[in-house]
Design an enzyme around this catalytic site. Structure first.
Site, mmCIF file in Angstrom:
data_model
loop_
_atom_site.group_PDB
_atom_site.id
_atom_site.type_symbol
_atom_site.label_atom_id
_atom_site.label_comp_id
_atom_site.label_asym_id
_atom_site.label_seq_id
_atom_site.Cartn_x
_atom_site.Cartn_y
_atom_site.Cartn_z
ATOM 1 N N ARG A 7 -18.843 -69.897 -51.113
ATOM 2 C CA ARG A 7 -20.204 -69.977 -52.018
ATOM 3 C C ARG A 7 -19.831 -70.981 -52.828
ATOM 4 O O ARG A 7 -20.794 -71.653 -53.331
ATOM 5 C CB ARG A 7 -19.991 -68.623 -52.725
ATOM 6 C CG ARG A 7 -20.642 -67.564 -51.796
ATOM 7 C CD ARG A 7 -20.631 -66.101 -52.743
ATOM 8 N NE ARG A 7 -19.350 -65.547 -53.064
ATOM 9 C CZ ARG A 7 -18.860 -64.961 -53.894
ATOM 10 N NH1 ARG A 7 -19.744 -64.758 -54.940
ATOM 11 N NH2 ARG A 7 -17.722 -64.402 -54.179
ATOM 12 N N ASP A 65 -17.068 -61.024 -47.849
ATOM 13 C CA ASP A 65 -18.290 -60.306 -48.622
ATOM 14 C C ASP A 65 -19.437 -59.549 -47.668
ATOM 15 O O ASP A 65 -19.438 -59.759 -46.635
ATOM 16 C CB ASP A 65 -19.150 -61.302 -49.350
ATOM 17 C CG ASP A 65 -18.313 -62.215 -50.341
ATOM 18 O OD1 ASP A 65 -17.462 -61.567 -50.952
ATOM 19 O OD2 ASP A 65 -18.675 -63.152 -50.699
#
Length: 301
Positions: free
Chosen positions: A173, A39
């Protein structure tokens, strides 16, 4: 050498695709890809495959990965990291390192993990994060991943720093969110650095700014797939096998001599240079090419 693996230390604030675009622009290579997206918020090891190495994408992505992550407790966001919209705040209860370590231990092993709705996974050709940004979030079903180890590095309320070794496909995450819930107060991923991936580490990596400075000379730092796929059995090719590889001919079990034919094998020349990576198809009684590295000038004399 125009074929091989270049390891990038990706900086924060840039996507993996954008990082590869920079490499392609400064090196002018024709084919380029990466083994595992990071990311924009994340930093660290981004394995970049150049030329013929792009054919090894699926193999490289099978390998385990290692991360250093920071979890901020007491906050939940729609993206499960600090870049998202805050949807809930909670009071962080009194915690000590023993309580936190015990919570971390409950995630070690094979677990079912629900992928984030903001992720690069696709539904009917569209990335989930695009659907979510358009107000149409789609939840994919849980999938099995493996957490090999989780080690507590630091507890400085409300932040937990951890070291994680996990299988490919694990979302840190989601792990951060689940750990926060396990501790009773929610949590988000607030920092992430990938330290190992696909057999490569930060010690192998070049900073993106360094790659910009070196330009085409950074290709001198390409790594052979043999270095990162060290667990694959190797076969030293004789002249006959080398010629068949160079012309892309069908490779039979008999071409390998007395070597083991099950599974994948790396074929090398007498100087341990990669010629091809093959996989045995028992039903066909022959090998299929995963990657053919040979050129005409590799023929033995």
């Amino acid at each position: 050498m125009q074929d091989g693996i270049l390891v990038i230390d990706k900086p924060e604030g840039i996507s993996s695709a954008a990082a590869l675009a920079i490499v392609k622009r400064v090196t002018r290579v024709g084919k380029i890809g990466h083994a595992g997206t990071l990311d924009p918020m994340a930093t660290g090891v981004l394995v970049c495959m150049i030329g013929k190495a792009t054919r090894l994408s699926a193999m490289l992505m099978e390998g385990r990965k290692r991360y250093e992550a920071r979890i901020t407790l007491g906050i939940e966001t729609d993206t499960q990291d600090r870049t998202g919209r805050i949807v809930r705040r909670q009071i962080v209860p009194p915690l000590d390192t023993d309580r936190i370590a015990g919570a971390l231990d409950r995630f070690v092993g094979e677990i079912d993990q629900i992928p984030p709705v903001f992720s690069a996974l696709k539904h009917q050709g569209t990335a989930l994060y695009r659907l979510a940004r358009n107000g149409k979030p789609l939840q994919k079903p849980a999938r099995r991943v493996r957490i090999e180890t989780i080690r507590l590095l630091r507890w400085a309320p409300p932040d937990i720093d951890i070291d994680v070794v996990c299988s490919s496909g694990t979302y840190i995450r989601s792990l951060a969110s689940d750990i926060g819930n396990e501790l009773g107060c929610g949590g988000v991923l607030s920092a992430l650095r990938r330290t190992e991936a696909c057999g490569c580490s930060l010690a192998d990596a070049l900073a993106l700014e360094r790659i910009r400075h070196l330009g085409g000379r950074c290709l001198e730092r390409l790594i052979s797939p043999l270095q990162v796929l060290s667990a694959i059995p190797r076969v030293i090719a004789d002249n006959a096998l080398t010629k068949k590889l160079c012309y892309g001919k069908i490779i039979l079990a008999s071409d390998m001599g007395e070597s083991e034919t099950a599974g994948r094998v790396a074929v090398v020349d007498s100087q341990e240079r990669l010629l091809a990576i093959l996989e045995y198809e028992s039903g066909q009684k022959r090998f299929r090419y995963i990657c053919n590295w040979t050129e005409t000038d590799t023929l033995s004399t």
